[in-house]
Write a protein that holds these residues in place. Structure first.
Motif, PDB file in Angstrom:
ATOM      1  N   ARG A   1      20.289  19.107  61.018  1.00  0.00           N
ATOM      2  CA  ARG A   1      20.181  19.081  62.484  1.00  0.00           C
ATOM      3  C   ARG A   1      18.998  19.934  62.938  1.00  0.00           C
ATOM      4  O   ARG A   1      18.276  19.591  63.877  1.00  0.00           O
ATOM      5  CB  ARG A   1      21.492  19.578  63.091  1.00  0.00           C
ATOM      6  N   ALA A   2      18.815  21.068  62.216  1.00  0.00           N
ATOM      7  CA  ALA A   2      17.685  21.937  62.552  1.00  0.00           C
ATOM      8  C   ALA A   2      16.360  21.253  62.194  1.00  0.00           C
ATOM      9  O   ALA A   2      15.338  21.468  62.843  1.00  0.00           O
ATOM     10  CB  ALA A   2      17.816  23.260  61.817  1.00  0.00           C
ATOM     11  N   CYS A   3      16.396  20.424  61.164  1.00  0.00           N
ATOM     12  CA  CYS A   3      15.163  19.768  60.686  1.00  0.00           C
ATOM     13  C   CYS A   3      14.791  18.569  61.558  1.00  0.00           C
ATOM     14  O   CYS A   3      13.614  18.275  61.761  1.00  0.00           O
ATOM     15  CB  CYS A   3      15.396  19.324  59.247  1.00  0.00           C
ATOM     16  N   LEU A   4      15.820  17.879  62.089  1.00  0.00           N
ATOM     17  CA  LEU A   4      15.551  16.709  62.931  1.00  0.00           C
ATOM     18  C   LEU A   4      15.535  17.181  64.386  1.00  0.00           C
ATOM     19  O   LEU A   4      15.951  18.292  64.691  1.00  0.00           O
ATOM     20  CB  LEU A   4      16.624  15.645  62.670  1.00  0.00           C
ATOM     21  N   ASP A   5      15.078  16.349  65.300  1.00  0.00           N
ATOM     22  CA  ASP A   5      15.006  16.783  66.704  1.00  0.00           C
ATOM     23  C   ASP A   5      16.379  16.851  67.333  1.00  0.00           C
ATOM     24  O   ASP A   5      17.279  16.131  66.927  1.00  0.00           O
ATOM     25  CB  ASP A   5      14.224  15.745  67.523  1.00  0.00           C
TER      26      ASP A   5
END
Ligand code: SAH
Ligand code: AVI
Length: 324
Positions: A182-186
């Motif tokens: 989730r942190a890696c995707l927007d």
């Protein structure tokens, strides 16, 4: 190919010790001996996994591929032009091709895997089949490799995590991993994730105890890898593949059982095995759709759509990221 490292949440901090030697020495020193399953995937292990995917008993790959074939257009719908598809544990990227055929306006495909040989083979094949696609392989551990190439950092992203690789983590670890993704995707970004479903234990047993012995070879290859890379002295003939369904935990457990009392060396350190003692090498958790939705919600994802096959063997979920 890029090698990147990024910070992970504290619950995945153990993964910092992913150096093969450290993980093997640590795992074999525990009262219940264990080895992390991500080390299955040296070049031979990746080949053996591809053989597993073709076995008549191993239903997950072909079932998930059929779900993707049937619904790829819906999955691709609404993806902004120029987006980046980020795949975690991409392996051969074969199933990805089903999505890629629909994603005609894709900006780039980032594939992350610990297996350099699998990434290289996928890169070469995709270059031939999708000559205009910008493919960016990254060798690394997906639980830590969250930094995208700098020139792609501003693009909208969609995550892809097929194969039920999420089942190879405990539910607690899977929750942490979903938070990392989730942190890696927007915020507002999407994740398409394949999850194997709970089912008849006999069917599960057959899928992990195939008659051709390929899964056994895949499991035992971990000892071959230790012998080759860590000056190991394992006698492969004195260990036996075992895969059993644990209904209480809802998981297939793979083990290597020592058939006699013996000592095996790793980097000069002796490890004693009793007759019948086991090394735990892999878990493969199975979920109901409701259980997986609950896990995703707790990790900050909103389940939006789910696709399954007629026999309810496998599920493919669309999750949308909540804001951080
Ligand atoms: N996505 C493919 C491959 C699944 S097999 C499919 O659906 O068929 C699991 C893949 O994940 C392997 O290629 C393995 O090398 C990779 N893998 C396992 N643990 C990993 C980790 N911690 N980080 C990155 N890749 C990992
Ligand atoms: C990659 N992973 C989801 C496979 C699974 O089914 O758990 C690995 C595997 N282990 C034995 N067979 C296949």
């Amino acid at each position: 190919m890029l090698n990147t490292r990024a910070k992970c949440p504290p619950c995945l901090a153990r993964a910092e010790e992913d150096d093969f030697a450290a993980a093997v020495l640590d795992g074999l020193s525990r009262p219940q001996k264990s080895l992390p399953c991500r080390f299955f995937y040296d070049a031979r292990g990746s080949e053996l996994f591809e053989e597993i995917t073709q076995l008549p008993e191993y239903y997950p790959t072909r079932t998930e591929a059929a779900i993707l074939e049937a619904h790829a257009a819906e999955m691709a719908d609404g993806l902004p032009p120029g987006s980046v598809l980020v795949e975690f544990g991409s392996g051969s990227s074969l199933k990805t091709e089903i999505l890629l055929r629909q994603l005609t306006q894709l900006g780039a495909y980032v594939c992350i895997d610990v297996s350099e040989s699998a990434l290289e083979a996928a890169r070469a094949r995709l270059a031939a089949r999708f000559p205009t696609l910008d493919v960016r392989p990254i060798v690394g551990d997906f639980s830590r490799t969250v930094a995208l190439p700098a020139d792609l950092a501003e693009r909208p992203r969609t995550g892809f995590f097929p194969g039920s690789t999420i089942g190879n983590l405990t539910p607690a670890e899977a929750g942490c991993l979903l938070q990392t993704f989730r942190a890696c995707l927007d915020a507002g970004g999407r994740l398409i994730v394949g999850v194997d479903l709970k089912k008849d234990a006999r069917r599960l047993h057959m899928a992990y105890n195939d008659s051709a012995g390929v899964t056994a070879a895949f499991n035992l290859n971990l000892l071959t890898r230790i012998n080759r890379e860590l000056a190991g002295t394992f006698d492969l003939a004195a260990f036996r593949h075992e895969a059993v369904y644990n209904p209480r935990e809802g998981r297939i457990e793979m083990h290597l059982r020592s058939t006699r009392r013996q000592v095996a060396g790793v980097l000069g350190r002796p490890f004693r095995f009793g007759a019948g003692e086991r090394i735990h090498t892999e878990n493969s958790y199975k979920y109901t759709i409701a259980e997986f939705h609950e896990l995703a919600r707790r990790a900050g994802w909103q389940p939006t759509r789910v696709w399954t096959d007629e026999s309810n063997l496998f599920s493919v979920h669309e999750l949308v990221a909540g804001s951080l």
